[in-house]
Write a protein that holds these residues in place. Structure first.
Motif, short mmCIF file in Angstrom:
data_model
loop_
_atom_site.label_atom_id
_atom_site.label_comp_id
_atom_site.label_asym_id
_atom_site.label_seq_id
_atom_site.Cartn_x
_atom_site.Cartn_y
_atom_site.Cartn_z
N SER A 54 47.38 73.17 -61.49
CA SER A 54 47.72 73.11 -62.91
C SER A 54 48.07 71.70 -63.37
CB SER A 54 48.89 74.06 -63.20
OG SER A 54 50.01 73.69 -62.44
N GLN A 55 48.52 70.85 -62.44
CA GLN A 55 48.87 69.47 -62.80
C GLN A 55 47.61 68.60 -62.83
OE1 GLN A 55 51.28 68.65 -59.30
NE2 GLN A 55 53.08 68.69 -60.60
N ALA A 56 47.81 67.36 -63.23
CA ALA A 56 46.71 66.40 -63.15
C ALA A 56 46.33 66.22 -61.69
CB ALA A 56 47.16 65.07 -63.75
N ARG A 57 45.05 66.14 -61.43
CA ARG A 57 44.58 66.03 -60.06
C ARG A 57 44.88 64.64 -59.50
NH1 ARG A 57 38.59 68.29 -60.21
NH2 ARG A 57 38.74 67.95 -58.00
N ALA A 58 45.21 64.60 -58.22
CA ALA A 58 45.52 63.33 -57.55
C ALA A 58 44.27 62.45 -57.54
CB ALA A 58 46.01 63.58 -56.13
N GLU A 59 44.48 61.16 -57.72
CA GLU A 59 43.38 60.20 -57.71
C GLU A 59 43.24 59.52 -56.35
OE1 GLU A 59 41.26 59.26 -60.37
OE2 GLU A 59 42.04 61.08 -61.28
N ALA A 60 44.35 59.38 -55.62
CA ALA A 60 44.33 58.68 -54.33
C ALA A 60 45.51 59.15 -53.47
CB ALA A 60 44.41 57.17 -54.54
N VAL A 61 45.41 58.83 -52.20
CA VAL A 61 46.50 59.10 -51.27
C VAL A 61 46.68 57.83 -50.42
CG1 VAL A 61 45.01 60.11 -49.47
CG2 VAL A 61 47.42 60.73 -49.56
N ARG A 62 47.90 57.56 -50.07
CA ARG A 62 48.15 56.42 -49.18
C ARG A 62 49.20 56.79 -48.15
NH1 ARG A 62 50.84 52.35 -53.54
NH2 ARG A 62 52.66 53.61 -54.01
N VAL A 63 49.12 56.10 -47.01
CA VAL A 63 50.09 56.29 -45.94
C VAL A 63 50.81 54.97 -45.75
CG1 VAL A 63 50.40 56.83 -43.50
CG2 VAL A 63 48.63 58.02 -44.80
N ILE A 64 52.13 55.05 -45.73
CA ILE A 64 52.98 53.87 -45.57
C ILE A 64 53.75 54.04 -44.27
CG2 ILE A 64 54.90 52.57 -46.58
CD1 ILE A 64 53.90 53.70 -49.32
N ASP A 65 53.76 52.99 -43.45
CA ASP A 65 54.48 53.09 -42.18
C ASP A 65 55.97 52.86 -42.38
OD1 ASP A 65 54.81 50.32 -42.42
OD2 ASP A 65 53.54 49.84 -40.70
N GLY A 66 56.73 52.96 -41.31
CA GLY A 66 58.18 52.84 -41.39
C GLY A 66 58.67 51.49 -41.87
N ALA A 67 57.82 50.46 -41.76
CA ALA A 67 58.18 49.12 -42.21
C ALA A 67 57.83 48.90 -43.68
CB ALA A 67 57.47 48.06 -41.36
N GLY A 68 57.24 49.92 -44.32
CA GLY A 68 56.92 49.81 -45.74
C GLY A 68 55.54 49.24 -46.03
N ARG A 69 54.69 49.12 -45.00
CA ARG A 69 53.33 48.59 -45.20
C ARG A 69 52.35 49.74 -45.42
NH1 ARG A 69 54.70 45.49 -40.19
NH2 ARG A 69 53.86 47.39 -39.29
N GLU A 70 51.45 49.55 -46.36
CA GLU A 70 50.40 50.53 -46.56
C GLU A 70 49.40 50.39 -45.42
OE1 GLU A 70 48.75 51.21 -50.59
OE2 GLU A 70 46.83 50.80 -49.63
N VAL A 71 49.20 51.47 -44.65
CA VAL A 71 48.32 51.40 -43.49
C VAL A 71 47.06 52.24 -43.66
CG1 VAL A 71 50.14 50.81 -41.84
CG2 VAL A 71 49.70 53.21 -42.35
N PHE A 72 46.98 53.04 -44.72
CA PHE A 72 45.79 53.84 -45.00
C PHE A 72 45.78 54.17 -46.48
CE2 PHE A 72 43.78 58.02 -45.61
CZ PHE A 72 42.52 57.75 -45.08
N ARG A 73 44.57 54.16 -47.05
CA ARG A 73 44.41 54.54 -48.46
C ARG A 73 43.05 55.21 -48.61
NH1 ARG A 73 46.89 52.63 -53.11
NH2 ARG A 73 45.77 53.09 -55.00
N TRP A 74 43.01 56.28 -49.40
CA TRP A 74 41.78 57.01 -49.66
C TRP A 74 41.83 57.44 -51.11
CZ3 TRP A 74 37.60 57.94 -46.58
CH2 TRP A 74 36.72 58.94 -46.96
N SER A 75 40.74 57.24 -51.83
CA SER A 75 40.71 57.65 -53.23
C SER A 75 39.59 58.64 -53.48
CB SER A 75 40.54 56.43 -54.15
OG SER A 75 39.19 56.03 -54.16
N ARG A 76 39.56 59.17 -54.68
CA ARG A 76 38.51 60.13 -55.02
C ARG A 76 37.14 59.47 -54.96
NH1 ARG A 76 36.79 60.03 -60.52
NH2 ARG A 76 37.87 58.43 -61.69
N PHE A 77 37.07 58.16 -55.08
CA PHE A 77 35.81 57.44 -55.02
C PHE A 77 35.29 57.33 -53.58
CE2 PHE A 77 38.02 55.74 -58.79
CZ PHE A 77 37.14 56.21 -59.75
N ASP A 78 36.15 57.54 -52.60
CA ASP A 78 35.75 57.49 -51.20
C ASP A 78 35.19 58.82 -50.71
OD1 ASP A 78 36.61 54.81 -50.81
OD2 ASP A 78 38.67 55.54 -50.66
N GLU A 79 35.37 59.88 -51.49
CA GLU A 79 34.89 61.19 -51.10
C GLU A 79 33.37 61.26 -51.27
OE1 GLU A 79 37.13 63.69 -53.79
OE2 GLU A 79 38.43 64.25 -52.13
N PRO A 80 32.70 62.03 -50.40
CA PRO A 80 31.26 62.23 -50.59
C PRO A 80 31.00 62.89 -51.94
CG PRO A 80 32.00 63.09 -48.46
CD PRO A 80 33.23 62.70 -49.24
N GLY A 81 30.12 62.33 -52.70
CA GLY A 81 29.80 62.88 -54.02
C GLY A 81 30.84 62.54 -55.07
#
Length: 82
Positions: A54-81
Motif C-alpha cells: 500500500s505504501q510507495a514502492r522501494a526504489e533501492a536497498v543498501r547494506v551498511i556495515d558496522g563501521a557505517g560504510r555502504e558495502v552493497f547497493r541495488w536499485s530497481r534499475f539493476d533488476e532484470p526488466g
C-alpha cells in the motif's frame, strides 16, 4: 564459535530531490558475512517492491556495515526488466 557481524539494511524510497534518499525501512541483522546480509537485503527489497504494497514502492536497498560504510547497493534499475 562463528563470528557474527552487524549489518544495517535500508530500503530507500523515491528520490525527491533532497540530498539523501528517504529511508522507508531500516533493519539491523547479525550474520556471519556480507553475502548473507546481501541475500537478506535482496529478499526484503523484492518484498518491498511487491505490487500489493500500500505504501510507495522501494526504489533501492543498501547494506551498511558496522563501521557505517555502504558495502552493497541495488536499485530497481539493476533488476532484470527494470
Amino acid at each position: 564459535m562463528t563470528v557474527r557481524e552487524t549489518f544495517h539494511i535500508e530500503l530507500l524510497g523515491p528520490d525527491d530531490g533532497t540530498h539523501a534518499a528517504p529511508v522507508q525501512q531500516r533493519v539491523s541483522v547479525r550474520v556471519s558475512d556480507l553475502e548473507v546480509a546481501t541475500e537478506r537485503a535482496l529478499r526484503l527489497f523484492a518484498r518491498a517492491r511487491a505490487p500489493q504494497r500500500s505504501q510507495a514502492r522501494a526504489e533501492a536497498v543498501r547494506v551498511i556495515d558496522g563501521a557505517g560504510r555502504e558495502v552493497f547497493r541495488w536499485s530497481r534499475f539493476d533488476e532484470p526488466g527494470g
